[in-house]
Design a protein around this motif. Structure first.
Motif, mmCIF file in Angstrom:
data_model
loop_
_atom_site.group_PDB
_atom_site.id
_atom_site.type_symbol
_atom_site.label_atom_id
_atom_site.label_comp_id
_atom_site.label_asym_id
_atom_site.label_seq_id
_atom_site.Cartn_x
_atom_site.Cartn_y
_atom_site.Cartn_z
ATOM 1 N N GLY A 110 76.507 -12.484 47.261
ATOM 2 C CA GLY A 110 75.458 -12.849 46.302
ATOM 3 C C GLY A 110 75.446 -11.981 45.054
ATOM 4 O O GLY A 110 74.656 -12.200 44.142
ATOM 5 N N SER A 111 76.352 -10.968 45.022
ATOM 6 C CA SER A 111 76.348 -10.075 43.852
ATOM 7 C C SER A 111 76.936 -10.770 42.622
ATOM 8 O O SER A 111 76.709 -10.330 41.489
ATOM 9 C CB SER A 111 77.139 -8.806 44.165
ATOM 10 O OG SER A 111 78.460 -9.132 44.515
ATOM 11 N N LYS A 113 80.389 -12.103 42.828
ATOM 12 C CA LYS A 113 81.852 -11.912 42.885
ATOM 13 C C LYS A 113 82.629 -13.154 42.461
ATOM 14 O O LYS A 113 83.510 -13.080 41.616
ATOM 15 C CB LYS A 113 82.275 -11.580 44.320
ATOM 16 C CG LYS A 113 82.452 -10.111 44.575
ATOM 17 C CD LYS A 113 83.049 -9.816 45.926
ATOM 18 C CE LYS A 113 82.500 -10.585 47.094
ATOM 19 N NZ LYS A 113 81.110 -10.812 47.255
ATOM 20 N N THR A 115 81.704 -15.925 40.899
ATOM 21 C CA THR A 115 81.461 -16.269 39.490
ATOM 22 C C THR A 115 82.256 -15.321 38.595
ATOM 23 O O THR A 115 82.885 -15.731 37.607
ATOM 24 C CB THR A 115 79.955 -16.119 39.161
ATOM 25 O OG1 THR A 115 79.203 -16.787 40.172
ATOM 26 C CG2 THR A 115 79.624 -16.680 37.801
ATOM 27 N N LYS A 119 84.976 -15.691 35.591
ATOM 28 C CA LYS A 119 84.740 -15.102 34.263
ATOM 29 C C LYS A 119 85.914 -14.224 33.827
ATOM 30 O O LYS A 119 86.323 -14.246 32.670
ATOM 31 C CB LYS A 119 83.464 -14.249 34.292
ATOM 32 C CG LYS A 119 82.176 -15.060 34.342
ATOM 33 C CD LYS A 119 80.985 -14.121 34.465
ATOM 34 C CE LYS A 119 79.660 -14.859 34.314
ATOM 35 N NZ LYS A 119 78.501 -13.967 34.448
ATOM 36 N N ARG A 140 83.391 -17.869 54.711
ATOM 37 C CA ARG A 140 82.513 -18.863 54.089
ATOM 38 C C ARG A 140 83.338 -19.918 53.362
ATOM 39 O O ARG A 140 83.783 -19.696 52.226
ATOM 40 C CB ARG A 140 81.545 -18.192 53.111
ATOM 41 C CG ARG A 140 80.486 -17.334 53.815
ATOM 42 C CD ARG A 140 79.382 -16.927 52.851
ATOM 43 N NE ARG A 140 79.929 -16.449 51.590
ATOM 44 C CZ ARG A 140 79.475 -16.792 50.393
ATOM 45 N NH1 ARG A 140 78.471 -17.624 50.286
ATOM 46 N NH2 ARG A 140 80.017 -16.296 49.319
ATOM 47 N N ASP A 250 71.312 -10.192 32.244
ATOM 48 C CA ASP A 250 70.420 -11.064 31.470
ATOM 49 C C ASP A 250 69.056 -11.181 32.175
ATOM 50 O O ASP A 250 68.110 -11.706 31.607
ATOM 51 C CB ASP A 250 71.045 -12.461 31.331
ATOM 52 C CG ASP A 250 71.492 -13.020 32.686
ATOM 53 O OD1 ASP A 250 72.197 -12.299 33.417
ATOM 54 O OD2 ASP A 250 71.126 -14.153 33.020
ATOM 55 N N ILE A 274 76.294 -11.526 31.796
ATOM 56 C CA ILE A 274 75.000 -11.708 31.129
ATOM 57 C C ILE A 274 74.538 -13.165 31.197
ATOM 58 O O ILE A 274 73.888 -13.655 30.276
ATOM 59 C CB ILE A 274 75.068 -11.232 29.655
ATOM 60 C CG1 ILE A 274 76.351 -11.752 28.994
ATOM 61 C CG2 ILE A 274 75.018 -9.724 29.577
ATOM 62 C CD1 ILE A 274 76.412 -11.540 27.508
ATOM 63 N N GLU A 276 74.933 -17.148 33.843
ATOM 64 C CA GLU A 276 75.680 -17.854 34.888
ATOM 65 C C GLU A 276 76.952 -18.513 34.368
ATOM 66 O O GLU A 276 77.876 -18.776 35.116
ATOM 67 C CB GLU A 276 74.766 -18.900 35.539
ATOM 68 C CG GLU A 276 73.624 -18.249 36.300
ATOM 69 C CD GLU A 276 72.854 -19.250 37.141
ATOM 70 O OE1 GLU A 276 73.309 -19.529 38.258
ATOM 71 O OE2 GLU A 276 71.816 -19.743 36.675
HETATM 72 P P1 GDP Z 1 79.140 -13.968 45.514
HETATM 73 O O1 GDP Z 1 78.463 -14.307 46.793
HETATM 74 O O2 GDP Z 1 79.200 -12.483 45.299
HETATM 75 O O3 GDP Z 1 80.480 -14.606 45.333
HETATM 76 O O4 GDP Z 1 78.181 -14.488 44.331
HETATM 77 P P2 GDP Z 1 78.244 -15.805 43.418
HETATM 78 O O5 GDP Z 1 79.358 -15.710 42.440
HETATM 79 O O6 GDP Z 1 78.187 -17.012 44.282
HETATM 80 O O7 GDP Z 1 76.876 -15.633 42.597
HETATM 81 C C1 GDP Z 1 75.616 -15.624 43.191
HETATM 82 C C2 GDP Z 1 74.607 -16.187 42.191
HETATM 83 O O8 GDP Z 1 74.479 -15.308 41.085
HETATM 84 C C3 GDP Z 1 75.007 -17.520 41.616
HETATM 85 O O9 GDP Z 1 73.870 -18.336 41.510
HETATM 86 C C4 GDP Z 1 75.544 -17.184 40.230
HETATM 87 O O10 GDP Z 1 75.391 -18.235 39.311
HETATM 88 C C5 GDP Z 1 74.661 -16.017 39.868
HETATM 89 N N1 GDP Z 1 75.250 -15.111 38.862
HETATM 90 C C6 GDP Z 1 76.448 -14.494 38.888
HETATM 91 N N2 GDP Z 1 76.615 -13.709 37.792
HETATM 92 C C7 GDP Z 1 75.487 -13.841 37.048
HETATM 93 C C8 GDP Z 1 75.033 -13.264 35.791
HETATM 94 O O11 GDP Z 1 75.693 -12.448 35.136
HETATM 95 N N3 GDP Z 1 73.799 -13.666 35.371
HETATM 96 C C9 GDP Z 1 73.020 -14.526 36.082
HETATM 97 N N4 GDP Z 1 71.823 -14.840 35.590
HETATM 98 N N5 GDP Z 1 73.403 -15.071 37.253
HETATM 99 C C10 GDP Z 1 74.615 -14.738 37.731
#
Ligand code: GDP
Length: 295
Positions: A110-111, A113, A115, A119, A140, A250, A274, A276
């Motif tokens: 959820g951090s 990663k 996304t 990027k 997952r 953001d 900064i 999504e």
């Molecule tokens: P993972 O479990 O670490 O792979 O996390 P995800 O990439 O699935 O991201 C978790 C949530 O955080 C998603 O809803 C993304 O859209 C959101 N997210 C990721 N980076 C950012 C960011 O820089 N800003 C905002 N507002 N949301 C983000």
């Protein structure tokens, strides 16, 4: 982010603006207010102490400097100290002369990663470099699908194997694939957990030993505050990280984690997220961030 901190610091500077010169007295009061502002912004207390000690000793030394007004002197001191705790200079990704450069992304679930993997790929594409994304979260299937969707959007290849239950083997095959298809950069999106656990660390160490990454970037969620700093510290001690990517800057987090992480872990922030969207991503510049905080 940093709105409250910015407002508080502006208040401190405004007060000094009415003073004729810096005196021990008004420095003391201004320092006290800066200290409160930093603590309220959730900056690690050890980092605050060092910050305050440095600004204080320099401010006392500046009492004799007559050419600048007290608020100008003080703003510069706070600015310089902010730049210093943020890492002083911009730290880029170390690209290997003979590709592919291997980047491993680690962090809690959820951090941001996955996304961030997208990027980063977009960031390098803009620079004319080819990328391969490796979906290495074997727990997952949704994370694999999410990376495939990002890969389609970016028109970049994604290596995955939904049948395999061996993250190390997937990483090795992903890097091989990048070599075969002459990609410049491989980005490995590893699994995260809600909390740090032994098994995860073992898996990450095994991947690290197998693919010898050029960068291990810890993806930190700014919204979780000081926890992000503590988790980064633990990841660094367990597997060694080469940089931090702060996401969700953001949001309305108080910002203290971003201000503390470099001092606490000794590892620089390299990028910030900064938003999504895939282009809501920037190389981290300590001086720009300091100027943004001071407004
Ligand atoms: P993972 O479990 O670490 O792979 O996390 P995800 O990439 O699935 O991201 C978790 C949530 O955080 C998603 O809803 C993304 O859209 C959101 N997210 C990721 N980076 C950012 C960011 O820089 N800003 C905002 N507002 N949301 C983000």
């Amino acid at each position: 982010m940093f709105a409250a901190l910015n407002e508080k610091l502006q208040g401190v500077f405004r007060k000094l603006r009415g003073e004729v010169k810096l005196t021990e007295e008004n420095i003391k009061e201004a320092i006290k207010q800066v200290r409160i502002a930093l603590l309220e912004a959730d900056v690690n207390y050890k980092v605050v102490k060092k910050f305050i000690d440095n600004v204080q000793s320099k401010a006392i030394g500046e009492i004799v400097l007559k050419s600048l007004t007290p608020d100008q002197v003080f703003i510069k001191l706070v600015h310089d100290e902010l730049v210093s705790i943020l890492g002083s200079h911009t730290s880029k990704i170390n690209l290997k002369p003979n590709p592919p450069t291997v980047i491993m992304l680690v962090g809690l679930q959820g951090s941001g990663k996955t996304t961030t993997a997208g990027k980063l790929a977009k960031y390098f594409q803009k620079d004319g470099r080819s990328t391969l994304l490796v979906a290495d979260d074997i727990y997952r299937p949704a994370a694999i699908d999410q990376l495939i969707v990002l890969g389609n959007q970016l028109k970049t290849d994604v290596f995955y194997d939904k049948e395999s239950k061996n993250a190390t083997e997937i990483a090795v095959r992903g890097v091989d694939q990048a070599k075969k298809s002459a990609k410049d950069i491989v980005i490995i999106d590893t699994a995260g957990r809600l909390h740090i656990d032994e098994d995860l660390m073992k898996e990450l160490k095994s991947i690290k030993n197998a693919v010898n990454p050029d960068e291990i970037l810890f993806v930190a969620d700014a919204m979780i505050g000081q926890d992000a700093v503590n988790v980064a510290k633990q990841f660094n001690e367990a597997i060694g990280i080469t940089g931090v990517i702060f996401t969700k800057l953001d949001g309305d987090a108080r910002g203290g984690a971003a201000l503390s992480i470099m001092e606490v872990t000794g590892v620089p922030i390299k990028f910030v997220g900064i938003g999504e969207k895939l282009d809501a991503f920037e190389l981290f510049h300590p001086d720009r961030m300091a100027s943004r905080i001071l407004g």
